[in-house]
Write an enzyme that holds these catalytic residues in place. Structure first.
Site, short mmCIF file in Angstrom:
data_model
loop_
_atom_site.label_atom_id
_atom_site.label_comp_id
_atom_site.label_asym_id
_atom_site.label_seq_id
_atom_site.Cartn_x
_atom_site.Cartn_y
_atom_site.Cartn_z
N ILE A 31 8.70 -4.18 -13.08
CA ILE A 31 10.12 -3.85 -12.94
C ILE A 31 10.77 -3.51 -14.29
CG2 ILE A 31 11.17 -6.16 -13.22
CD1 ILE A 31 12.66 -5.63 -10.56
N HIS A 99 -1.52 -12.74 -13.16
CA HIS A 99 -1.38 -11.28 -13.10
C HIS A 99 -1.98 -10.66 -14.35
CE1 HIS A 99 2.30 -13.08 -14.76
NE2 HIS A 99 2.36 -12.05 -15.58
N MET A 100 -2.55 -9.47 -14.15
CA MET A 100 -3.09 -8.68 -15.25
C MET A 100 -2.15 -7.52 -15.48
SD MET A 100 -7.06 -8.60 -14.02
CE MET A 100 -7.96 -10.13 -13.72
N HIS A 101 -1.62 -7.42 -16.71
CA HIS A 101 -0.80 -6.25 -17.07
C HIS A 101 -1.75 -5.10 -17.40
CE1 HIS A 101 3.06 -8.49 -17.94
NE2 HIS A 101 2.21 -9.49 -18.04
P1 5GP Z 1 4.50 -12.47 -17.77
O1 5GP Z 1 5.41 -12.61 -18.95
O2 5GP Z 1 4.63 -13.64 -16.80
O3 5GP Z 1 3.09 -12.16 -18.15
O4 5GP Z 1 4.98 -11.15 -17.03
C1 5GP Z 1 5.77 -11.13 -15.89
C2 5GP Z 1 6.09 -9.68 -15.63
O5 5GP Z 1 6.64 -9.58 -14.33
C3 5GP Z 1 7.12 -9.09 -16.60
O6 5GP Z 1 6.56 -7.96 -17.26
C4 5GP Z 1 8.30 -8.71 -15.70
O7 5GP Z 1 8.92 -7.51 -16.09
C5 5GP Z 1 7.64 -8.60 -14.33
N1 5GP Z 1 8.51 -8.91 -13.22
C6 5GP Z 1 9.35 -9.99 -13.12
N2 5GP Z 1 9.98 -9.99 -11.94
C7 5GP Z 1 9.56 -8.87 -11.27
C8 5GP Z 1 9.87 -8.31 -9.98
O8 5GP Z 1 10.66 -8.83 -9.20
N3 5GP Z 1 9.23 -7.16 -9.65
C9 5GP Z 1 8.35 -6.55 -10.48
N4 5GP Z 1 7.79 -5.41 -10.04
N5 5GP Z 1 8.02 -7.04 -11.69
C10 5GP Z 1 8.62 -8.20 -12.08
#
Ligand code: 5GP
Ligand code: ZN
Length: 112
Positions: A31, A99-101
């Site tokens: 997002i 999750h994998m980016h």
């Molecule tokens: P983390 O920091 O946990 O590795 O990454 C979480 C990711 O999830 C972030 O890059 C953030 O932008 C994304 N994210 C958070 N909420 C949502 C959502 O409701 N929908 C989508 N598509 N991505 C999200």
């Protein structure tokens, strides 16, 4: 997990821009993209983080990793891509569903 944002995305209770799904995983656009292409690949099953991954997850972990090169190419990332897994608060993890980016393109930090 009922209060998990990504479980709600898996269930379709929260909308997402999906680019791939199968019986084990889904892939959707982040997002708040940090690069031209920024996808999140997640298992359908709730796993909090890499800290909770054990032998029983070998199949899903291998399956997810194997999809990434194909997904990157589908997104036009012919030169390569970056994969990031943040683990725990200290690792910058905000959503506690593994999750994998998958990142790539011109805006990728460190891109030359
Ligand atoms: P983390 O920091 O946990 O590795 O990454 C979480 C990711 O999830 C972030 O890059 C953030 O932008 C994304 N994210 C958070 N909420 C949502 C959502 O409701 N929908 C989508 N598509 N991505 C999200
Ligand atoms: Zn979850």
């Amino acid at each position: 997990m009922s209060d998990c944002l990504f479980c709600k995305i898996v269930a379709g209770e929260i909308p997402s821009d999906r680019v791939y799904e199968d019986d084990k995983m889904i892939v959707f656009k982040d997002i708040n993209p940090q690069a031209d292409v920024h996808l999140l690949a997640i298992p359908r099953a709730h796993i909090e983080s890499l800290n909770e991954v054990s032998e029983e997850h070998d199949e899903i972990m291998a399956h997810m990793i194997r999809q990434l090169p194909r997904l990157a190419k589908e997104q036009g990332l012919d030169d390569g891509f970056r994969t990031i897994i943040n683990t725990g608060k200290g690792g910058g993890q905000i959503i506690f569903h593994l999750h994998m980016h998958l990142l790539g393109g011109n805006k990728l930090p460190g891109f030359h």
